[in-house]
Scaffold this active site. Structure first.
Site, PDB file in Angstrom:
ATOM      1  N   HIS A 159     -34.282  92.774  27.392  1.00 43.80           N
ATOM      2  CA  HIS A 159     -34.303  94.096  26.761  1.00 43.80           C
ATOM      3  C   HIS A 159     -34.085  95.158  27.838  1.00 43.80           C
ATOM      4  O   HIS A 159     -34.702  95.085  28.909  1.00 43.80           O
ATOM      5  CB  HIS A 159     -35.647  94.309  26.061  1.00 43.80           C
ATOM      6  CG  HIS A 159     -35.744  95.645  25.391  1.00 43.80           C
ATOM      7  ND1 HIS A 159     -35.104  95.913  24.209  1.00 43.80           N
ATOM      8  CD2 HIS A 159     -36.375  96.785  25.751  1.00 43.80           C
ATOM      9  CE1 HIS A 159     -35.346  97.173  23.863  1.00 43.80           C
ATOM     10  NE2 HIS A 159     -36.107  97.721  24.786  1.00 43.80           N
ATOM     11  N   ASP A 172     -39.626  93.394  20.352  1.00 45.52           N
ATOM     12  CA  ASP A 172     -39.730  93.638  21.790  1.00 45.52           C
ATOM     13  C   ASP A 172     -41.183  93.649  22.267  1.00 45.52           C
ATOM     14  O   ASP A 172     -41.521  94.333  23.244  1.00 45.52           O
ATOM     15  CB  ASP A 172     -39.021  94.954  22.163  1.00 45.52           C
ATOM     16  CG  ASP A 172     -37.541  94.937  21.796  1.00 45.52           C
ATOM     17  OD1 ASP A 172     -36.927  93.861  21.872  1.00 45.52           O
ATOM     18  OD2 ASP A 172     -37.004  96.003  21.419  1.00 45.52           O
TER      19      ASP A 172
END
Ligand code: GAR
Length: 184
Positions: free
Chosen positions: A105, A141
């Site tokens: 990410h 995430d």
């Protein structure tokens, strides 16, 4: 060797970095298969040119994830690495592969989950951006962070300029952290 299935949606430069690192005989993993939700993902051609089986999932989340699950099992995949896969995986898929899916990410998590990470970091006046490799859980995430790289934000940076600088760090971080993860 540990067998990694990679999921991409587009360019696939992080996938390519994993493939390149896996050429080292000392690398503990190999990329067993590359799958995409998008037939035109540029990364598919790169993977195929490197002799890696490639697969495109069908439309529809349930059918797509069932096909990914089947293709990964058929290829003896131990760990799934998301590399610019731009869809949310269902809770059911995550549960089936619990603890065996990792993602990269483009932010220093827990900051800036979701999209537009670089624009948000610049707008906030942050001195640094970066990238994180984390375990995938049902929370977007939100899983345990396995490794991070920090990159300076320079005066006048645009989101694209920062993204390019962070991407170079991603290409170093992901192979390293994945190697550590599969030998944990
Ligand atoms: C990378 O910057 C990755 O961190 C990001 O998309 C880019 C994919 O590039 N991932 C996400 O934003 C996940 N939500 P790539 O296809 O060249 O690896």
């Amino acid at each position: 060797k540990h067998r990694v299935g990679v999921l991409i949606s587009g360019r696939g430069s992080n996938m390519a970095a994993l493939v390149a690192a896996a050429r080292d005989p000392a690398c503990p993993y190999e990329v067993a298969v590359v799958a995409s939700d998008k037939a035109d993902a540029a990364g598919l051609a790169h993977a195929a040119a490197n002799g890696i089986p490639v697969f495109v999932g069908p439309p529809g989340k349930i059918a797509r994830e069932a096909s990914f699950d089947a293709i990964f099992r058929a290829n003896g995949v131990d760990t799934i690495a998301l590399a610019g896969y731009m869809r949310l995986l269902s809770d059911e898929f995550v549960a089936r592969w619990r603890g065996s899916i990792v993602n990269i990410h483009p932010s220093l998590l827990p900051a800036y989950k979701g999209l537009d990470t670089h624009a948000r970091a610049i707008a906030a006046g942050d001195a640094h951006g970066g990238c994180s490799v984390h375990v995938v859980t049902e929370e977007l995430d939100g899983g345990a962070v396995l490794g991070q790289a920090r990159v300076p934000i320079l005066p006048g940076d645009t989101p694209d300029a920062l993204a390019e600088r962070v991407l170079a760090a991603e290409h170093l971080l992901y192979p390293k952290v994945l190697a550590e993860f599969v030998t944990r």
